[in-house]
Design an enzyme around this catalytic site. Structure first.
Site, PDB file in Angstrom:
ATOM      1  N   ASN A 102      42.199  43.033  37.689  1.00  0.00           N
ATOM      2  CA  ASN A 102      42.244  42.015  38.736  1.00  0.00           C
ATOM      3  C   ASN A 102      41.978  40.669  38.073  1.00  0.00           C
ATOM      4  O   ASN A 102      40.844  40.379  37.708  1.00  0.00           O
ATOM      5  CB  ASN A 102      41.178  42.345  39.799  1.00  0.00           C
ATOM      6  CG  ASN A 102      41.086  41.264  40.866  1.00  0.00           C
ATOM      7  OD1 ASN A 102      41.894  40.332  40.899  1.00  0.00           O
ATOM      8  ND2 ASN A 102      40.084  41.379  41.737  1.00  0.00           N
ATOM      9  N   LYS A 128      42.058  37.833  39.370  1.00  0.00           N
ATOM     10  CA  LYS A 128      41.460  36.866  40.306  1.00  0.00           C
ATOM     11  C   LYS A 128      42.180  35.514  40.179  1.00  0.00           C
ATOM     12  O   LYS A 128      43.378  35.498  39.926  1.00  0.00           O
ATOM     13  CB  LYS A 128      39.948  36.765  40.071  1.00  0.00           C
ATOM     14  CG  LYS A 128      39.273  38.147  40.125  1.00  0.00           C
ATOM     15  CD  LYS A 128      37.780  38.097  40.168  1.00  0.00           C
ATOM     16  CE  LYS A 128      37.222  39.509  40.223  1.00  0.00           C
ATOM     17  NZ  LYS A 128      35.780  39.547  40.391  1.00  0.00           N
ATOM     18  N   HIS A 151      38.614  42.919  49.016  1.00  0.00           N
ATOM     19  CA  HIS A 151      37.718  42.557  47.911  1.00  0.00           C
ATOM     20  C   HIS A 151      36.533  41.775  48.477  1.00  0.00           C
ATOM     21  O   HIS A 151      36.682  40.988  49.412  1.00  0.00           O
ATOM     22  CB  HIS A 151      38.478  41.726  46.869  1.00  0.00           C
ATOM     23  CG  HIS A 151      37.719  41.617  45.587  1.00  0.00           C
ATOM     24  ND1 HIS A 151      36.645  40.773  45.438  1.00  0.00           N
ATOM     25  CD2 HIS A 151      37.846  42.284  44.416  1.00  0.00           C
ATOM     26  CE1 HIS A 151      36.152  40.921  44.220  1.00  0.00           C
ATOM     27  NE2 HIS A 151      36.862  41.840  43.572  1.00  0.00           N
ATOM     28  N   GLU A 207      35.107  39.274  47.450  1.00  0.00           N
ATOM     29  CA  GLU A 207      35.293  37.813  47.421  1.00  0.00           C
ATOM     30  C   GLU A 207      36.086  37.349  48.641  1.00  0.00           C
ATOM     31  O   GLU A 207      35.861  36.250  49.151  1.00  0.00           O
ATOM     32  CB  GLU A 207      35.957  37.410  46.090  1.00  0.00           C
ATOM     33  CG  GLU A 207      34.954  37.520  44.951  1.00  0.00           C
ATOM     34  CD  GLU A 207      35.542  37.907  43.601  1.00  0.00           C
ATOM     35  OE1 GLU A 207      36.760  37.778  43.408  1.00  0.00           O
ATOM     36  OE2 GLU A 207      34.760  38.340  42.728  1.00  0.00           O
ATOM     37  N   GLU A 249      32.962  48.776  44.528  1.00  0.00           N
ATOM     38  CA  GLU A 249      32.522  47.611  43.763  1.00  0.00           C
ATOM     39  C   GLU A 249      31.216  47.064  44.351  1.00  0.00           C
ATOM     40  O   GLU A 249      31.250  46.244  45.282  1.00  0.00           O
ATOM     41  CB  GLU A 249      33.592  46.513  43.814  1.00  0.00           C
ATOM     42  CG  GLU A 249      34.921  46.914  43.228  1.00  0.00           C
ATOM     43  CD  GLU A 249      35.717  45.714  42.715  1.00  0.00           C
ATOM     44  OE1 GLU A 249      36.132  45.755  41.561  1.00  0.00           O
ATOM     45  OE2 GLU A 249      35.883  44.736  43.460  1.00  0.00           O
ATOM     46  N   GLY A 271      30.922  40.514  38.134  1.00  0.00           N
ATOM     47  CA  GLY A 271      30.830  39.269  37.367  1.00  0.00           C
ATOM     48  C   GLY A 271      29.433  38.939  36.884  1.00  0.00           C
ATOM     49  O   GLY A 271      29.176  37.815  36.443  1.00  0.00           O
ATOM     50  N   SER A 325      31.589  44.609  36.389  1.00  0.00           N
ATOM     51  CA  SER A 325      31.144  44.449  34.997  1.00  0.00           C
ATOM     52  C   SER A 325      31.542  45.627  34.103  1.00  0.00           C
ATOM     53  O   SER A 325      30.801  45.989  33.186  1.00  0.00           O
ATOM     54  CB  SER A 325      29.632  44.192  34.930  1.00  0.00           C
ATOM     55  OG  SER A 325      29.308  42.984  35.593  1.00  0.00           O
TER      56      SER A 325
HETATM   57  P1  13P Z   1      34.132  41.967  36.908  1.00  0.00           P
HETATM   58  O1  13P Z   1      34.760  43.085  36.117  1.00  0.00           O
HETATM   59  O2  13P Z   1      34.418  40.601  36.348  1.00  0.00           O
HETATM   60  O3  13P Z   1      32.698  42.226  37.188  1.00  0.00           O
HETATM   61  O4  13P Z   1      34.876  41.961  38.354  1.00  0.00           O
HETATM   62  C1  13P Z   1      35.007  43.148  39.039  1.00  0.00           C
HETATM   63  C2  13P Z   1      35.921  42.922  40.187  1.00  0.00           C
HETATM   64  O5  13P Z   1      35.577  42.242  41.137  1.00  0.00           O
HETATM   65  C3  13P Z   1      37.261  43.543  40.121  1.00  0.00           C
HETATM   66  O6  13P Z   1      37.914  43.434  41.339  1.00  0.00           O
END
Ligand code: 13P
Length: 254
Positions: free
Chosen positions: A9, A11, A95, A97, A167, A173, A212
């Site tokens: 992803n 983002k 997601h 976010e 997640e 992150g 992560s």
């Molecule tokens: P990270 O791998 O940067 O922690 O992000 C995970 C994520 O949100 C994948 O959709």
């Protein structure tokens, strides 16, 4: 046997130059036939470019979101039909976010799930608890609620040929991944929860872990029986680390 699935992803990251370089490097590093499904999800604006750059490779194309409508007066949105038209196969929905920054509800996300199924695209449904919910012992209740929103709207069969990405928000992150044991416990809970309605659906549904994941911790996570792959953020932006994660998934599930 469930085939492992690793998805990157990206983002809100990238440019044409970055997409070109990253895809070319991934094609080189992942050129042999892998016993692992692999996908990348660039930002919407680069999907068509990515599709052409990926042409003929074994790497699938994912999108990061979709609108609930197939067409019409919905300025700024992208429909499932359009994503399918340009060669997308998988679409991330729900997601954290988007749940946080765009106030997306469980019900809206279930509608997105429905439109993807209708269109013949594979939903990658993200679920997971916040740090406060985790500390309050609400992890299972939150995951169950987020899954039940889809089951209540569409029935458990909707999870046939679908993907769930667990997640935990506190792991996204932050560099602080869930431990393999912690993640396995939640993945098992999710599979058992679905099995209450249909053991066949539960057995085949792919449950990815996200938060992560990197080339150092991937193998241990994939060694867990209910972790079928990963949804990777930061580490999917570098070909070396993303390819290493794919290889770890294939190795672990042999
Ligand atoms: P990270 O791998 O940067 O922690 O992000 C995970 C994520 O949100 C994948 O959709």
């Amino acid at each position: 046997m469930r085939k492992p699935f690793v998805m990157g992803n990206w983002k809100l990251n990238g440019s044409i130059e970055m997409a070109k370089n990253l895809i070319d490097e991934l094609r080189e590093k992942l050129s042999t036939d892998f016993d692992c499904n692999i996908a990348v999800a660039p930002p919407t604006v680069y999907l068509d470019f990515a599709k052409h750059r990926l042409g003929g490779s074994n790497i699938l194309l994912g999108a990061q979101d979709v609108d609930t409508h197939l067409s019409g007066a919905y300025t700024g949105d992208t429909s499932a039909a359009m994503l399918k038209d340009i060669g997308v196969t998988h679409v991330i929905i729900g997601h954290s976010e988007r749940r946080t920054y765009h106030k997306e509800s469980d019900e809206l996300i279930a509608q997105k799930f429905a439109v993807l199924k209708e269109t013949g695209l594979i939903p990658v449904l993200c679920i997971g608890e916040s740090e406060a919910e985790n500390e309050a012992g609400q992890t299972e209740a939150v995951c169950a609620r987020q899954i039940d929103a889809v089951i209540n709207a569409l029935g458990v069969e909707a999870f046939n040929d679908a993907v769930i990405a667990y997640e935990p928000i506190w792991a996204i992150g932050t560099g602080k991944s869930a431990t393999p044991a912690q993640a396995q416990a939640v993945h098992k809970f999710i599979r058992d929860h679905i099995a209450k309605q249909s053991s066949d659906v539960a057995k085949q549904v792919i449950i990815q872990y996200g938060g992560s994941v990197n080339d150092k911790n991937a193998a241990e996570l994939f060694a867990q029986p209910d972790i079928d792959g990963a949804l990777v953020g930061g580490a999917s932006l570098k070909a070396d680390s993303f390819a290493a994660i794919v290889k770890a998934a294939e190795q672990a599930k042999k």
